[in-house]
Every structure is written in structure tokens, then in C-alpha cells.
Scaffold this motif. Structure first.
Motif, PDB file in Angstrom:
ATOM      1  N   PHE A  47      29.683   5.849  10.035  1.00  0.00           N
ATOM      2  CA  PHE A  47      29.462   4.851   9.272  1.00  0.00           C
ATOM      3  C   PHE A  47      29.563   4.499   7.681  1.00  0.00           C
ATOM      4  CE2 PHE A  47      26.071   4.983  13.033  1.00  0.00           C
ATOM      5  CZ  PHE A  47      25.824   4.132  12.650  1.00  0.00           C
ATOM      6  N   CYS A  48      30.498   3.863   7.467  1.00  0.00           N
ATOM      7  CA  CYS A  48      30.744   4.214   6.470  1.00  0.00           C
ATOM      8  C   CYS A  48      30.427   4.031   5.248  1.00  0.00           C
ATOM      9  CB  CYS A  48      30.854   2.274   5.653  1.00  0.00           C
ATOM     10  SG  CYS A  48      31.892   2.134   3.710  1.00  0.00           S
ATOM     11  N   ALA A  49      30.596   5.342   4.407  1.00  0.00           N
ATOM     12  CA  ALA A  49      29.508   6.008   3.314  1.00  0.00           C
ATOM     13  C   ALA A  49      29.207   5.096   2.505  1.00  0.00           C
ATOM     14  CB  ALA A  49      30.290   7.552   2.254  1.00  0.00           C
ATOM     15  N   ASP A  50      30.058   3.962   2.031  1.00  0.00           N
ATOM     16  CA  ASP A  50      29.022   2.985   0.737  1.00  0.00           C
ATOM     17  C   ASP A  50      28.699   2.300   1.313  1.00  0.00           C
ATOM     18  OD1 ASP A  50      31.360   4.773  -0.848  1.00  0.00           O
ATOM     19  OD2 ASP A  50      32.722   3.747  -0.188  1.00  0.00           O
ATOM     20  N   CYS A  51      29.313   1.671   2.159  1.00  0.00           N
ATOM     21  CA  CYS A  51      28.001  -0.077   3.086  1.00  0.00           C
ATOM     22  C   CYS A  51      27.653   0.093   4.153  1.00  0.00           C
ATOM     23  CB  CYS A  51      29.044  -1.125   2.575  1.00  0.00           C
ATOM     24  SG  CYS A  51      30.661  -0.562   3.947  1.00  0.00           S
ATOM     25  N   GLY A  52      27.996   1.576   5.077  1.00  0.00           N
ATOM     26  CA  GLY A  52      27.375   1.064   6.191  1.00  0.00           C
ATOM     27  C   GLY A  52      27.752   0.464   7.612  1.00  0.00           C
TER      28      GLY A  52
ATOM     29  N   ARG B 237      37.252  -2.677   4.670  1.00  0.00           N
ATOM     30  CA  ARG B 237      36.574  -3.838   2.950  1.00  0.00           C
ATOM     31  C   ARG B 237      36.601  -2.036   1.808  1.00  0.00           C
ATOM     32  NH1 ARG B 237      33.471  -8.248   4.179  1.00  0.00           N
ATOM     33  NH2 ARG B 237      34.944  -8.715   6.080  1.00  0.00           N
ATOM     34  N   CYS B 238      35.897  -1.516   2.293  1.00  0.00           N
ATOM     35  CA  CYS B 238      35.882  -0.249   0.888  1.00  0.00           C
ATOM     36  C   CYS B 238      37.319   0.388   0.937  1.00  0.00           C
ATOM     37  CB  CYS B 238      34.355   0.628   1.176  1.00  0.00           C
ATOM     38  SG  CYS B 238      32.921  -0.098   1.307  1.00  0.00           S
ATOM     39  N   ALA B 239      38.025   0.665   1.406  1.00  0.00           N
ATOM     40  CA  ALA B 239      38.970   1.683   1.223  1.00  0.00           C
ATOM     41  C   ALA B 239      40.245   0.826   0.548  1.00  0.00           C
ATOM     42  CB  ALA B 239      39.686   1.239   2.462  1.00  0.00           C
TER      43      ALA B 239
ATOM     44  N   ALA C  12      30.690  -6.995  -5.663  1.00  0.00           N
ATOM     45  CA  ALA C  12      29.777  -5.935  -5.588  1.00  0.00           C
ATOM     46  C   ALA C  12      30.245  -5.067  -4.683  1.00  0.00           C
ATOM     47  CB  ALA C  12      27.911  -7.091  -4.269  1.00  0.00           C
ATOM     48  N   ARG C  13      30.594  -5.009  -4.337  1.00  0.00           N
ATOM     49  CA  ARG C  13      31.269  -3.375  -3.708  1.00  0.00           C
ATOM     50  C   ARG C  13      31.735  -2.775  -4.792  1.00  0.00           C
ATOM     51  NH1 ARG C  13      32.568  -3.153   2.008  1.00  0.00           N
ATOM     52  NH2 ARG C  13      31.587  -5.529   2.455  1.00  0.00           N
ATOM     53  N   ARG C  14      32.593  -3.814  -5.670  1.00  0.00           N
ATOM     54  CA  ARG C  14      34.067  -3.204  -6.993  1.00  0.00           C
ATOM     55  C   ARG C  14      32.979  -2.439  -7.742  1.00  0.00           C
ATOM     56  NH1 ARG C  14      37.233  -7.390  -8.249  1.00  0.00           N
ATOM     57  NH2 ARG C  14      37.822  -7.392  -6.532  1.00  0.00           N
TER      58      ARG C  14
HETATM   59 ZN    ZN Z   1      32.144   0.369   3.680  1.00  0.00          ZN
END
Ligand code: ZN
Length: 1137
Positions: free
Chosen positions: A236-241, A259-261, A322-324
Motif C-alpha cells: 500500500f502506498c506509503a503516503d496515501c494507502g 498519484r503520490c509519485a 491535499a497530497r502536495r
Molecule cells: Zn499514494
């Protein structure tokens, strides 16, 4: 693998399939028999059950309702379209409706679960490319989208927006190739060939490129992902899951979603180095994979996300904004990290890091680096100076990998006001602009060829809110693509007419893409360039926008005091000037690229560094991103070359003489002074031409070597260059005045007229005239051998310099006058003349001795000198003119490395003889060149501090009298050219040193109590003239010297016979006293230059515009640290502390 999908996105399972009657299209009453297939994602119908490609597909996510209507019919209702089918029976209809309703319900449940774009028509993935294409067999153009590993066909743009298409082609079985037609290409699959026709050749290429990417995506290996997902947290993505993240940050060591990338990339490579698990196959070494298994998301988040307040946590569905925000806070500021107990204590952090890297505790290393430990800090042990070296020594390959990946990572800073050097965190000015631009497809490499006009497509472009978006036309709603201003790293303006559009500009992005835009109007193009520049350049660097630049952008650099860690600076290239704005420090003097002493590319192809050396400052630009760095490299090299044919457009050396003139004159001085008919004889035309071409191209890089170039070719090249100068050396305007001056009869009046005229010449011309005449003056000094007296030289050079046909005798007379009155016209003072004579003498001597041609330095006199110690990193290549003294060389080296000189530093140039294990501090006034030519293979020059100079000066100051005498241990080593065998051991001898001789006595006969001077035997056993001795500190260990306070004395006889003795003192103090006395005797009491001269030389000369890039300041310790950081010489940190 816990049921994880393996391999390319597998086809979703078929829920139901069968024959149904499809409602007739409008205007027809005939039902059509279709093979209908429902899977979890799509409802599709085909002509037959053998077809691979559907006639229609409806995403299950688009279906809003399924309803029964009469005659065993049912409707599948979407927001905009309704599809009616007729089943064979009520029972069958029921089955279909149930299957459909269940599929829709499950789809919704899934969407709720992931809460990602519940009804997103295009799914989460934006198309790689979308647009209209002709497909053979279809009357109208289709709308085609390349998404991930699929090519989707739609009837038109409207249906594309609705998501209801014709069919999609899985590119794992696809192949694309160009067709015979210019605009045509085929997408072939085992089932069918799709023949497309693009709107232009360029579009065709873009489609081919996009489809090839889709194939690559389809065929990309999941092997790495599978292995890395073996650790549950990595799934799972380390940032958003988000599930199945297929990207990673290799320095942060976390696995992330696409997306996080994207946002990670926006943070910059200094924070996160983003790689794909699927596509960047090369990156994934066994070691890196292992590192991800050991650290990965579990350890990563234990550190980076130890304190995330629930309100700030990310979801898979979080918005880009929000991600940024979250990622900025998490990795740039380190807001959520777990603080290491040593946080804030740099020294302790560094120590702890040095300890941690020798263990397998990777999490500790991660925590330490993330809390500010210096990745390149000094371990305290010069043998293993860095954490990396320590890890290597300890055999910790994972630690090494982690350190390497974090070599350039920035330490997170929780500053409420973000530091100004962080370009991306500065609020960029809001710039809005819009209009039509012509655009080509983005490229992954530099544009080598001219882009034809047809290759540009007209696009409506809008710059607003920090995003440059381009649309199909001004009415289009969705952009074809966009470039975020924060991702722009460079903006370049090619010279007009480089491409099919007269005015173009290039935009380079962080993601290594290059976009080319074009316009007809210079004014509009300029406007766009200014606006885009304003949108991506932060306020501190906006001075760079004041003038029309050719290239502008940000680059990692090292300079001045901050050599330990690269920082990001802003650069603008204007003509031959490179302007720079650095995060700290005042505005900089621009670098004059044509006056650089050195311009070279160092490092391997992976880590290129561009080195620019200007007098007194050195700048290192690092090639972190390949694409824009390569662009800068080419542009800087070009700007550093001559820009035209006039004198001032040439590469210039010190004192404004064009390098091309300097190179030739220097070569003739060294190799051609005694050559008969020099300058009168012509070289070979072809060779002369070739030489001149290469000199014009880049004179700085041309090294004229004896044996490779004939002096006559060089002299002819120089004459040709001067003759071809568009404006002539004396300029067209003033030429006549010079010729007229030659007719003045009164010599004194004539000379003063020449002097007057000289002042009126442009500086570069003036300097060149002087250099040339000074050179000709030397040439005529050798007229006995070269037959070129002043008159002969004037006959040759008159027409050359005045560009006449040789009929006008006045031209020759001017040259003759200038040479004859050289001293007066150019106000040459005694000192200058003396230096010049010495230089000539040295050259002649060397040529006679024949040593010059025997060494590798022959011809160019480039010498390697080290700073502090012999190491590759401390190497400096210095051109040594014959007149250069040891002091000048020392200052040159210190200048280049930006080392400030403190009062009691006593920087000295040493000649080190490795074989003899001895070194000799050169006297400051000693000429370097003769020493250089006498250096054997075991010797080199190093500039370092003379540690005992202070003590010696104190001794000399307090010592009265001109002699020194006393006992020393003595050993003789008589050898012819160093080949003889040593004889015997060390014996006590009595020495007397006075201003003329060093005398050795076998024994002391008696002592006269009243004088203190010993009575010796009348005849000394040996006696040497003091001035012909060379005294080296140290005695080689092989000879087993009785004390460590020894020196080696070399005496070269007139027959070039070398004799060598070894002397040892009882104490260090004694050694210093002897040595000081030697220096004192050999140099008439002047052992060290008077302080003022050195201090004044060490201060940057502001009037020359040569201030250091970052002004020298800070404590002595800081200075030393800076030098140490550079030379990576930990010892210098400890010396003298
Ligand atoms: Zn993510």
C-alpha cells in the motif's frame, strides 16, 4: 502472494456471455444478432463469439439502471445513452438483468471502498495521448485514446467523454509500425490489423511513440513489484494507502502510488528520487530490492509518519492539492517525523551516523539522516573518512546503497518560513497569459535537427495559476496537456530560424522532457518567454529576468565555502556572460565565459560535473538531471568559444589578449625563436588552415605541441588570423592616423604620437598590439640565428597588421618603429624587461639542455600542482610561464581554490621527492619552470603551509652573525645521476656554514674559550659553494638515519653530476636553525616576502571584477573546514588546531 494480481492487468473474469438481439439503430427495424459479454468492468457486444474486438463497450461504472421493457427486452441505461437488448426468453432476460444489476452493485461497492473517483468516466488514469485518427474501414474519423497499456477507440470526442467506446486493444499483444504512407501506421494484433492515418507526419510519430509506450507498459515486468510487495506494508502506498503502488522513492526508500509519485517528483530530486517499479528495470539491483525489503514502507513510516494528526492524513482519494501539502510537510519539512534523541546536536548526530553505518541497523541510519546527520561528514579517521567508507569497510552493502542514494538528499527543515533557497517552496508569482502557440511533441532528448514548420501544431495555450496548459483550440475544455511552472527547470531561446518557426523557445521540465514552442512574431514570443520565466523563477532570482537571456533555469552547484553539499542556484546565460543568483550571498558578478581559465566536464557519464574556473573563483555545476544539464553544457561551451571574427569576440586570456594570439605567440617563443626565417617562411597551407580552424573554434582547448606542429604553420596561422581580422588590429578608423604618424621626422614626437594613438585603441586591440610587439621584440633579439631583424619583421608584419598589399612602405615603418621603440611606446619598465629577458634566457637554456623535449610537459608547460597533499581531488593544472615564481604559483593555486591567506599561514610551494622521502620548500622568488623541468618521475609540486617558517623567522630575527657551526651526523652518497651505491653509515662531523660555503671538518682540534668558535683543522675535508646546494628536509628511511631531524643536500656540479649528502641533527630546533641559516645565506637574508605584498595580493581585486563567488568570510576554522571539505583531507582539520 496473498492473492495479489500477478503479471499485466489480467482480463477481468467474464460473468455472463451469450447471443442477444440488439435494438436496431435508428431508421431500421431489423434486430441485429450480437454476441454480448459482461465482465466485472465492461458490457461489450461483438459481431460474433469469435471476435476479439467489440463493436461497442459500456463501462459497468457508467450503467445507472437496468430495466425490463416489453417482448423479452431490457434496457441498459447510462447517463446519456440507452442500449436495448432482446433475449430469447423471459428466463434468459431475467438472468441477464440479474447479472447486470449485480455487476453494477459490486462495482459501486468497490468504488465506495476505494472511494476513488466513483464514477470517473476515464478511470483514474489520464490518457497518455488522445485525439482524432482515421481508421481504415470507418467513414468518419475516430477518437483514439492511449491509456496505460490499452488503446481505446471511440466514435467521437463526445462518446470519449461519456466513456462509451467501440473497443479497446490490449497492447500486450500489440505491435506498431509505420506504413508506406507518410501519415499512415499500423497497429497489428494476432486478431486484426488496425490501419490508422494521422493528420500529419509529426502526429503519426507522436501516436507511434504513445502506442509504443503502451506496449512497454503492457510488457513491463511486475517482477520487481512482486518482490518488493513481498513485505506486506509495501503493498500500500506509503503516503496515501492506495493498493498496489508501483512507484518508489529510492532515497526515502518507500513504495508509493502513481498519484503520490507525481507529487514526489514535484518535490524535486533533492527530496525524493522517484522511480517506477515496473519500468525503470535497470535501477532495481538486488541490493536496492533488499534495501526496500528491510526498510520499505514499514520503517519509512515509523520514521517519517510517526506523528501524523488524523486531520492531515492522506486517503487514496485525496485531492492533488491535499497530497502536495501533505508530502511537502512529510518529507520537505519533516513535520511528522520521529525526532532522534540527538536531534540538534550536529556533532553527535554525525558520530552516531558513523557508528550506525557499520551495523545492520538501517532504520537508525534513516532516522539519523532524516534528522540532519551529515551524509558526507568526517569520521575522524583519514583512512575511512566518510560514513560511506566506514560502511564499506564494515561490509555493510545495504548501508552503502542507502547512503549513496541519499548523497544529495536535503535535510528536512521545519521552518515556518521556508528558506529562500528552496525555489519550489517560494510562492511563485501569479502570472497569467494566453494565446496561440505552435507546439511540437515533447522530446526526451535535445533537439539536434531543425523542426520543420509542419511538425508544429497550433495550440491554444493558457498560463495561469502556475500551470501552462495547451488545448486543441480556444474552445476546448480539457487540455491536451499541461506543464506545471514548479516543474520547469530551464527555459531556452534558440537563435531565430533554428526551426521552421522563426522564433522558438524550449521548456525543460524536472521530468526530463523538452517542449518546443514556436511563433512568427518576435514580440509575442518574447512576451511568452517573459511570462513563463516569471511564472517559474522565484522573486530572489528575478533580477535575472531584467535582460533578454538565451537560457535561464535552476541547477545544482557548488562554489565558495559551501563545497560539501550541492545547492540549487539560478542561472541565466546572456551572450558570453553567465549570471548567477545563489540562495545566500549578494548579487554576483557574472562569469565571463570567454575569459575562463578552465572549462571542463569531469566525472563519469552518470555524475557529470561542469567545472568553470575563473580567476579567483571556481564553480561546479552538477548534472543531476541529464536533459537540461546537457543543454546548459552545450550552451556554455558555445558561449565560452569565440563568437565572431573580431578581436574582442575571441576567447580572452588574462590581460585581455585573445587566447588564439597568446597560444601562437607562446608557442613561437618556446619553440621558434631560433628557427631560421621565422614569420617570413610560410607553413603548409592545409595545415595552417586546419590549425587556424581549430583555434577559432576553441583556442583554449588547443595545446600546441612541439613535434606535432611546425613553427612555420603556427606563425602562418597567427599572421592569417591577424590579416583576416574584419576591423584590423589597428582598426579601420585609426589605421590612417598610424600610417601618417610614421612620417613624423622627429623621433621623440613620433613616439609620443604612437603613444597617443595607442591609448585610443579598444582595450583588446591595445593589449594585443603590445603583446605582439613585445613578442617581435624577442624574435629580433635572436636575429643572429633566425635572420629576422626588426626590418625583416616589419616587412612581414606591416602589410599583415595594416591589411595592405605591401605597396605602402608606411605600414612596415610603423611596425619597425614600434619594435625599435618598444620600451618607450609601451612604457615597459625595468622589471618587466628583466622578466622578459629572464624568460628568454630560461627558454634558450632549456632548449640547449634539451630537457624540454624529453618530458611530458614539452611544448605546453602545463604542470600538475597539488593543494595540501597529493590526491586526485586536489590536483590543479597550471600553465607555468617562464617568469612565474614559486610565490606566484602558490597564490595562483590558493586563488583557484578560493583559500584565503591569514597572516601566519606561510603557504609555500614544496618540491616533494617521493623516492628520497624528502621535500624542499621553494624560496618564494624561485622560478618554477626550471624546477619543473628538473623534476624526476618521483617528484611533484604541492602547495601547503610551511609549518616551521614561523620558528625559523623568529630564530633569524634573534640571531646575530652570519655563520652557523656545529656537529651533525653525516653520510655521503656519491652517485652519478643517482645511480651510485650508498657508502657507509652516519658519522659525526663538524660543519661551518657561512655566506659562501658549507665546510665539513673531520674533527674539532681545540676549543678557544674566548671566542666560542672551534678551532678546526686548517683544511676542511669537504667544501661546497652554498648557493649551488639544494637542501631537502628529510632523509629516506632506508638509510636508517640516526635521528628524524635530517636533511638531504644535493649538489649538482658543473658537469651535471649530482652529489648527495645526508645530515642529521639532534633536535628539531637545531634542524630548523641550520635550515633557516641555509635559506638566509642562499637568499641574501630574504627568507620570506614582506607581509604587505602578500596580504595585498590575497585580497580579491574588486576593480578587476574578479570577486569570489561567495565572499571569503568566516572564522579561520571555517575556512580550513571548507578547504578540508574540498580536498577531503581530514588532516587539515586537525593541523594547527
Ligand atoms: Zn499514494
Amino acid at each position: 502472494m496473498d492473492g495479489l494480481p500477478v503479471g499485466p492487468t489480467p482480463s477481468p473474469p467474464v460473468i455472463k456471455a451469450g447471443w442477444l438481439d440488439k435494438n436496431p439503430p435508428q431508421g431500421s427495424y431489423i434486430y441485429q444478432k450480437r454476441w454480448v459479454r459482461l465482465d466485472t468492468d465492461h458490457l461489450r457486444y461483438f459481431d460474433s463469439n469469435k471476435d476479439a474486438y467489440s463493436k461497442r463497450f459500456v463501462p459497468v461504472s457508467c450503467i445507472s439502471r437496468v430495466a425490463a421493457i416489453g417482448d423479452q427486452k431490457f434496457e441498459v441505461i447510462t447517463n446519456n445513452r440507452t442500449f436495448a437488448f432482446r433475449a430469447e426468453s423471459d428466463a434468459e432476460r431475467k438472468e441477464w438483468m440479474q447479472a447486470l444489476q449485480q455487476a453494477v452493485a459490486e462495482q459501486r461497492a468497490r468504488a465506495r471502498l476505494s472511494s476513488a473517483h466513483p464514477l470517473g468516466v476515464q478511470g483514474s488514469e489520464p490518457p497518455d495521448r488522445a485525439g482524432s485518427l482515421e481508421l481504415r474501414g470507418f467513414k468518419n474519423k475516430l477518437y483514439v485514446a492511449v491509456v496505460g497499456d490499452k488503446v481505446q477507440l471511440y466514435k467521437n470526442l463526445e462518446e470519449y467523454h461519456l466513456g462509451i467506446g467501440i473497443t479497446f486493444i490490449d497492447m500486450s499483444v500489440g505491435n506498431v509500425k509505420e506504413a508506406a504512407d507518410r501519415r499512415g501506421f499500423d497497429l497489428t494484433t494476432p486478431y486484426r490489423i488496425f490501419s490508422f492515418l494521422a493528420e500529419s507526419e509529426l502526429e503519426k510519430e507522436q501516436w507511434l511513440e504513445a502506442m509504443q509506450r503502451a506496449i512497454a507498459e503492457a510488457l513491463s515486468t511486475w517482477e520487481v513489484a512482486e518482490r518488493i510487495w513481498a513485505m506486506a506494508p509495501n503493498r500500500f502506498c506509503a503516503d496515501c494507502g492506495a493498493a498496489q503502488p508501483d512507484w518508489a522513492s529510492i532515497n526515502l526508500c518507500v513504495v508509493i502510488c502513481k498519484r503520490c509519485a507525481g507529487e514526489h517528483r514535484g518535490l524535486g530530486a533533492g527530496i525524493s528520487k522517484v522511480r517506477s517499479l515496473k519500468m525503470d528495470r535497470k535501477v532495481w539491483t538486488e541490493t536496492l530490492i533488499e534495501l526496500f525489503l528491510q526498510l520499505g514502507n514499514a520503517a519509512g513510516n515509523r520514521f517519517w509518519a510517526a506523528n501524523v494528526p488524523p486531520s492531515e492524513a492522506l486517503q487514496p482519494s485525496s485531492s492533488p492539492g491535499a497530497r502536495r501539502c501533505h508530502l511537502e510537510a512529510k518529507y520537505r519539512e519533516g513535520k511528522y517525523r520521529r525526532y532522534h534523541p540527538l536531534f540538534g546536536n550536529q556533532e553527535e548526530l554525525d558520530k552516531a551516523l558513523c557508528a550506525a553505518v557499520t551495523t545492520s541497523d538501517l532504520a537508525e541510519t534513516q532516522a539519523l539522516l532524516g534528522c540532519g546527520a551529515g551524509v558526507n561528514c568526517f569520521s575522524g579517521d583519514p583512512e575511512v573518512p566518510t560514513p560511506l567508507a566506514l560502511a564499506e569497510q564494515a561490509g555493510q552493502t545495504l548501508q552503502m546503497e542507502f547512503l549513496r542514494n541519499n548523497r544529495t538528499t536535503e535535510v528536512p527543515r521545519l521552518d515556518s518560513v521556508r528558506p529562500p533557497e528552496k525555489h519550489y517552496s517560494v510562492v511563485l508569482p501569479t502570472v497569467s497569459h494566453s494565446g496561440f502557440l505552435y507546439k511540437t511533441a515533447s522530446a526526451g532528448k535535445l533537439l539536434q535537427d531543425r523542426r520543420a514548420r509542419e511538425e508544429f501544431s497550433r495550440r491554444w495555450c493558457v498560463l495561469s495559476d502556475g500551470v501552462l496548459s495547451y488545448y486543441e483550440n480556444e474552445r476546448a475544455v480539457t487540455p491536451n496537456g499541461e506543464i506545471r511552472a514548479s516543474e520547469i527547470v530551464c527555459l531556452a531561446v534558440p537563435t531565430p530560424n533554428t526551426h521552421g518557426f522563426e522564433h522558438t523557445f524550449e521548456v525543460y521540465t524536472e521530468g526530463e522532457r523538452l517542449y518546443l514552442f514556436g511563433l512568427e512574431s518576435a514580440e509575442l514570443a518574447r512576451e511568452w518567454v517573459k511570462c513563463i520565466a516569471k511564472a517559474f523563477v522565484p522573486p530572489p532570482a528575478e533580477d535575472l529576468l531584467a535582460r533578454d537571456f538565451e537560457r535561464l533555469g535552476r541547477l545544482p552547484y557548488k562554489a565558495g565555502l559551501s563545497l560539501q553539499r550541492a545547492q540549487e542556484g539560478w542561472f541565466a546565460l546572456l551572450g558570453s556572460e553567465l549570471h548567477a543568483v545563489f540562495p545566500e550571498g549578494p548579487c554576483e558578478e557574472p562569469l565571463q565565459l570567454r575569459k575562463l581559465q578552465e572549462l571542463s566536464v569531469q566525472g563519469d557519464s552518470e555524475n557529470q560535473v561542469l567545472v568553470l574556473v575563473e580567476r579567483r573563483r571556481t564553480l561546479y555545476i552538477q548534472g543531476e538531471r541529464r536533459l537540461d544539464f546537457t543543454g546548459w553544457l552545450g550552451a556554455i561551451q558555445k558561449a565560452a568559444a569565440s563568437s565572431g571574427d573580431t578581436l574582442s569576440e575571441q576567447q580572452l586570456g588574462d590581460s585581455d589578449i585573445p587566447v588564439i594570439v597568446y597560444r601562437c605567440v607562446d608557442y613561437i617563443t618556446q619553440c621558434g625563436l631560433t628557427s631560421e626565417g621565422i614569420y617570413r617562411k610560410c607553413g603548409q597551407t592545409s595545415k595552417t588552415q586546419r590549425l587556424l580552424e581549430s583555434l577559432r573554434l576553441d583556442a583554449r582547448s588547443v595545446r600546441l605541441k612541439e613535434g606535432e606542429q611546425h613553427v612555420d604553420d603556427v606563425s602562418s596561422a597567427l599572421k592569417r588570423f591577424l590579416r583576416d581580422l574584419p576591423d584590423g588590429l589597428f582598426t579601420r578608423v585609426q589605421r590612417l592616423a598610424w600610417l601618417e604618424a610614421s612620417e613624423i621626422e622627429d623621433e621623440e614626437e613620433k613616439v609620443s604620437r604612437y603613444r597617443e594613438l595607442l591609448v585610443r585603441l579598444p582595450p583588446v586591440n591595445r593589449a594585443t598590439v603590445k603583446a605582439l610587439i613585445s613578442h617581435l621584440y624577442c624574435v629580433q633579439c635572436f636575429s643572429d640565428t633566425n635572420q629576422m631583424n626588426t626590418h625583416n619583421l616589419a616587412i612581414v608584419f606591416g602589410p599583415t597588421l595594416f591589411q595592405t598589399d605591401g605597396q605602402d612602405y608606411k605600414a612596415g615603418r610603423v611596425v619597425e618603429d614600434l619594435i625599435s621603440h618598444y620600451v618607450m611606446v609601451f612604457s615597459v619598465d625595468e622589471e618587466e624587461l628583466r622578466k622578459q629577458r629572464e624568460e628568454i634566457t630560461a627558454i634558450v637554456k632549456m632548449r640547449v639542455a634539451g630537457t624540454a623535449s624529453g618530458t611530458q610537459h614539452a611544448g605546453d608547460f602545463i604542470c600538475t600542482v597539488y593543494l595540501e597533499e597529493k590526491k586526485a581531488e586536489t590536483e590543479q593544472h597550471v600553465k607555468i610561464p617562464a617568469s612565474m615564481t614559486a610565490e606566484e604559483l602558490t597564490l595562483e593555486i590558493l586563488d583557484r581554490r578560493n583559500v584565503g591567506i591569514r597572516e601566519k599561514d606561510y603557504w609555500t610551494c614544496f618540491e616533494v621527492n617521493e623516492r628520497e622521502e624528502a621535500e624542499r620548500p621553494l624560496h618564494f622568488a624561485e622560478k618554477v619552470l626550471p624546477i619543473l623541468h628538473g623534476l624526476g618521475m618521483d617528484s611533484y609540486l604541492v602547495v601547503k603551509k610551511h609549518q616551521s617558517m614561523e620558528a625559523m623567522l623568529l630564530y633569524l630575527a634573534s640571531h646575530v652573525g652570519e655563520t652557523k657551526h656545529g656537529m651533525m651526523k653525516f653520510r655521503e652518497d656519491r652517485s652519478l645521476l643517482g645511480l651510485g651505491l650508498p657508502s657507509g653509515g652516519f658519522h659525526d662531523r663538524y660543519f661551518i656554514l657561512n655566506s659562501s660555503c658549507l665546510r665539513l671538518y673531520k674533527e674539532v682540534r681545540s676549543q678557544r674559550p674566548w671566542s666560542g668558535a672551534p678551532e678546526t683543522s686548517h683544511r676542511p675535508e669537504k667544501e661546497w659553494p652554498v648557493r649551488s646546494l639544494k637542501i631537502y628536509l628529510g632523509v629516506k628511511k632506508k638509510l636508517r638515519p640516526p635521528t628524524c631531524w635530517g636533511f638531504t643536500v644535493v649538489h649538482e656540479t658543473e658537469k651535471h653530476e649530482k652529489q648527495q649528502w645526508y645530515l642529521c641533527c639532534e633536535t628539531q630546533m637545531e634542524l630548523r636553525e641550520w635550515f633557516a641559516t641555509f635559506l638566509f645565506m642562499q637568499h641574501d637574508g630574504l627568507v620570506w616576502p614582506s607581509e604587505p605584498s602578500r596580504v595585498s595580493r590575497a585580497v580579491p581585486e574588486v576593480r578587476l571584477g574578479s570577486v569570489s563567488l561567495i565572499p571569503l568570510r568566516g572564522s579561520e576554522n571555517e575556512m580550513r573546514r571548507s578547504v578540508a571539505a574540498f580536498t577531503a583531507d581530514p588532516l587539515s582539520l586537525l593541523r594547527n588546531v
